[in-house]
Design an enzyme around this catalytic site. Structure first.
Site, PDB file in Angstrom:
ATOM      1  N   CYS A 174       0.821  -1.213   0.000  1.00 23.69           N
ATOM      2  CA  CYS A 174       0.000   0.000   0.000  1.00 23.69           C
ATOM      3  C   CYS A 174       0.852   1.260   0.000  1.00 23.69           C
ATOM      4  O   CYS A 174       0.539   2.226  -0.711  1.00 23.69           O
ATOM      5  CB  CYS A 174      -0.961  -0.012   1.181  1.00 23.69           C
ATOM      6  N   HIS A 178      -0.808   1.401   7.147  1.00 16.95           N
ATOM      7  CA  HIS A 178      -1.521   1.575   5.889  1.00 16.95           C
ATOM      8  C   HIS A 178      -1.463   3.051   5.499  1.00 16.95           C
ATOM      9  O   HIS A 178      -1.399   3.938   6.355  1.00 16.95           O
ATOM     10  CB  HIS A 178      -2.977   1.107   6.023  1.00 16.95           C
ATOM     11  N   ASP A 216      -8.444   4.772  -1.887  1.00 14.92           N
ATOM     12  CA  ASP A 216      -7.705   3.606  -1.397  1.00 14.92           C
ATOM     13  C   ASP A 216      -7.670   2.565  -2.504  1.00 14.92           C
ATOM     14  O   ASP A 216      -8.606   1.795  -2.682  1.00 14.92           O
ATOM     15  CB  ASP A 216      -8.369   3.037  -0.141  1.00 14.92           C
TER      16      ASP A 216
END
Length: 303
Positions: free
Chosen positions: A67, A106, A121
């Site tokens: 991520c 994250h 996202d």
């Protein structure tokens, strides 16, 4: 050199480059469905959040990323198009510990557009929203799943992270809301995430995340994830977590996750055998949490 046309070709995007909501939605979806989530470099080298390196990795070499990597690259893409975009840090929910991570595990993005803030996202190990959503409390649906943004902590045991945060949750197949992560709305610098990566991979860190094989593929209707010797499948109304039976089955699902990315699949299969397969029969060593079901729940042919 950062070429938007080459990036667009990498993700299969053929639309315009303009800072509009339609473009943001289309390019988010294209990236999420085209670039796999994978932690292979974290297992064998140091992750470096530099635009040129990430462009070479994802676009030129047609690889994936975690991520932090995907969103650092995507941040650059959105800036090149003309979006007002910033980094946000998130603390992942750790269900086996009933708590959130204590440092950023994250990264997501916030886009200021049409006098409103939108959350982005496009890279997460588990199933989450992949199209931009308004940064506002309430429920919303995507790809057959229900999500909501609520005030943290949201669940018992969710305290412990300093500062005001909000939580992203997904309704599971059993109807219960499950937290994915909580995050703060204040912009962050990419250097802060590099510090987190360096800490997680450092000799004094007790975190296992940088020593965990994570490979995931977002599908239009669901998600396939391999975490060490665990297979996690998710479709609307159907979720399954079980241990992979052997190296042959692990290879079948890794090939699906990395469809169109043959070198990544070969590398993931090698790492899986080296780390989890017993000599001779290919049966995985017990790396999963105790009590994880061993019975088959889904076959690779079902996907």
């Amino acid at each position: 050199m950062f070429l938007l046309d080459s990036y667009a070709q990498r993700i299969g995007y053929a639309g315009p480059f303009a800072p509009t909501l339609d473009v943001l939605r289309d390019i988010c979806r294209a990236h999420a469905l085209s670039v796999p989530f994978e932690s292979l470099d974290a297992l064998e080298s140091r992750l470096v959040l530099e635009d040129d390196l990430l462009y070479a990795k994802v676009v030129t070499d047609r690889r994936g990323g975690a991520c932090f990597e995907n969103h650092t690259l995507f941040h650059r893409v959105l800036r090149e198009i003309g979006f007002d975009v910033s980094f946000l840090g998130a603390y992942m929910w750790r269900p086996h510990h009933n708590e959130y991570s204590r440092i950023f595990a994250h990264m997501l993005l916030k886009v200021r557009l049409e006098e409103a803030d939108w959350l982005v996202d496009v890279s997460f190990s588990h199933d989450t929203f992949i199209e931009p959503v308004p940064y506002a409390y309430g429920e919303f649906g995507q790809r057959g799943w229900d999500f909501r943004i609520a005030a943290a902590p949201g669940v018992e045991g969710g305290e412990g992270v300093e500062g005001d945060c909000d939580v992203v949750e997904r309704r599971g197949a059993d109807g219960r809301w499950v937290p994915l992560y909580k995050f703060g709305g204040e912009p962050r610098r990419v250097a802060e995430f590099q510090e987190c990566l360096d800490h997680l991979s450092g000799p004094d860190s007790r975190s296992q995340i940088m020593n965990t094989l994570i490979c995931a593929r977002t599908l239009p209707e669901g998600k396939l994830t391999v975490i060490n010797d665990l297979l996690i499948t998710a479709r609307p109304g159907q979720e399954s977590v079980r241990r992979l039976r052997d190296a042959e089955e692990a290879s079948a699902f890794l090939d699906l996750i990395f469809e169109g990315h043959a070198p990544l699949s070969a590398r993931a299969r090698r790492i899986w055998r080296e780390r989890f397969a017993r000599d001779g029969d290919g049966t995985p060593r017990p790396a999963a949490a105790p009590g994880t079901p061993a019975a088959p729940a889904v076959a690779a042919s079902d996907w």
